[in-house]
Design a protein around this motif. Structure first.
Motif, short mmCIF file in Angstrom:
data_model
loop_
_atom_site.label_atom_id
_atom_site.label_comp_id
_atom_site.label_asym_id
_atom_site.label_seq_id
_atom_site.Cartn_x
_atom_site.Cartn_y
_atom_site.Cartn_z
N CYS A 34 0.85 -1.20 0.00
CA CYS A 34 0.00 0.00 0.00
C CYS A 34 0.88 1.26 0.00
CB CYS A 34 -0.87 0.05 1.25
SG CYS A 34 -1.80 -1.45 1.57
N CYS A 37 3.09 2.56 3.16
CA CYS A 37 3.45 1.48 4.09
C CYS A 37 4.88 1.68 4.58
CB CYS A 37 3.34 0.13 3.37
SG CYS A 37 3.87 -1.25 4.40
N CYS A 218 1.50 0.33 9.58
CA CYS A 218 0.62 -0.23 8.54
C CYS A 218 -0.46 0.82 8.30
CB CYS A 218 0.01 -1.54 9.04
SG CYS A 218 -1.33 -2.14 8.00
#
Ligand SMILES: Cc1ncc(C[n+]2csc(CCOP(=O)(O)OP(=O)(O)O)c2C)c(N)n1
Ligand code: SF4
Length: 351
Positions: A34, A37, A218
């Protein structure tokens, strides 16, 4: 593991290291993680560390388990050797590879789920064995790949994205490493490249098991208010206990330390780690005091970072086992496999 080739276009004026390679020569495929990240920032720091150390990529073995974090070896050093093991089993595979070939530089990448849940037993024994391996734990407090369940590093009271609190005690990887005798223990933050790159370089030069826990938010499942592994929380609560700088022997020593005590630790390849205490009462060569210091700060919600412990007195796995200096692949077949008579003789010894 998804693999998207990066276009290989080099600007002619890109800076080259001592072996004539640019940073781009240390890259891997295009990331599929992503956007934002923390793991991708760690990848960038790893690329920088290998480039600055002038390492030949084909002399590196990169190992991992399963998880978003364990995908990251695909994103650096495309010319290195690699093995993507099953979930939590990277430490034993890496230990075996390190035992078979001591000429290879070894880096293992794992997540907090991979290392502290399913792979905890494996990690503990790798720490005890002291193989020559830089072990990077990309710590985000969740199982990112399986959509954000709490991992064993989630702090009690921290909340999930939906607001449920974690009720279980956490396993702190650096305290675990100090307890089990790891000879190099550090914690850093994916958002602090300036701190992370010298730590990674020192870990690669360290003879033995170098453990580096990197808080790596995250953004998809654990970057909200209530998380203790978010960008905002880590930026606010991170305190650097000791500042590390890596001095490669061929480089001119340019590090200047105006204030604070400077401590030099020589590594096996004749490089030095220059440690500048940021906190007066911190001693990174005293395991017991390092443990107590980290605990005291954690109790008030602070995240101590930097090179937390380094010891050069414990024998690495090869010394302990008395292994041969050559890589097993260089041995003639008759030495590697001496035949039935030698095997019978060996078995006789155990009867
Ligand atoms: C034997 C086995 N059990 C469970 C899984 C499912 N699984 C895949 S990744 C993962 C956890 C990954 O978390 P972490 O190591 O923290 O990595 P992250 O994705 O957060 O970087 C789990 C439980 C699996 N792949 N194999
Ligand atoms: S789910 Fe989390 S850990 Fe996985 S790539 Fe996305 S941000 Fe990174």
């Amino acid at each position: 593991m998804s693999y998207i080739t990066k276009p290989k276009v080099h600007h002619p004026s890109l800076k080259r290291n001592a072996i004539g390679l640019t940073r781009r020569d240390y890259e891997g495929s295009l990331t599929t993680l992503c956007a934002g990240c923390g793991h991708d920032s760690i990848t960038a720091a790893i690329i920088q560390a290998f480039w600055e150390l002038d390492v030949e990529p084909h002399k590196v073995a990169k190992m991992s388990g399963i998880g978003c974090s364990s995908k990251t070896p695909a994103y650096f050093l495309r010319e290195a050797h690699g093995f993507n093991s099953v979930h939590g089993r990277m430490p034993s595979v890496a230990t075996g590879a390190a035992a078979a070939n001591r000429e290879m530089m070894m880096i293992g990448i794992s997540g907090d789920g991979d290392s502290l849940s399913i792979g905890l037993g494996q990690l503990c024994h790798a720490m005890r064995r002291n193989p020559n391996l830089l072990y990077v734990l990309e710590n985000n407090g969740v199982y990112g790949l399986t959509k954000g369940q709490f991992s064993a590093s989630a702090d009690p009271g921290s909340t999930s994205k939906r607001g449920e609190p974690n009720t279980m005690a956490s396993i702190d990887s650096v305290l675990l490493a100090l307890n089990l005798g790891a000879t190099f223990v550090a914690r850093s933050f994916s958002g602090d490249k300036e701190q992370l790159v010298p730590i990674l370089k020192a870990g690669l030069a360290h003879k033995g098991f170098a453990f580096v826990d990197v808080i790596s938010p995250c953004v998809t499942f654990n970057d909200h208010v209530g998380s203790t592994k978010s960008y905002a929380y880590t930026r606010k609560h991170q305190i650097e206990v000791v500042h590390a700088d890596m001095i490669i022997p061929r480089d001119e020593i340019t590090a200047q330390y105006a204030a604070g005590e400077v401590h030099r630790v020589q590594l096996h390849d004749d490089s030095w780690i220059m440690l500048r205490k940021v906190e007066d009462d911190y001693d990174p060569t005293d395991r017991d005091r390092a443990y107590a210091h980290i605990r005291a700060h954690q109790r008030v919600g602070e995240v101590p970072t930097g090179l937390l412990y380094v010891g050069t007195d414990l024998a690495d796995m090869h010394e302990q086992m008395g292994t041969i200096p050559e890589a097993l692949t260089d041995l003639p077949f008759e030495d590697l496999c001496p035949g039935d008579a030698a095997l019978q003789k060996l078995q006789e010894r155990f009867r």
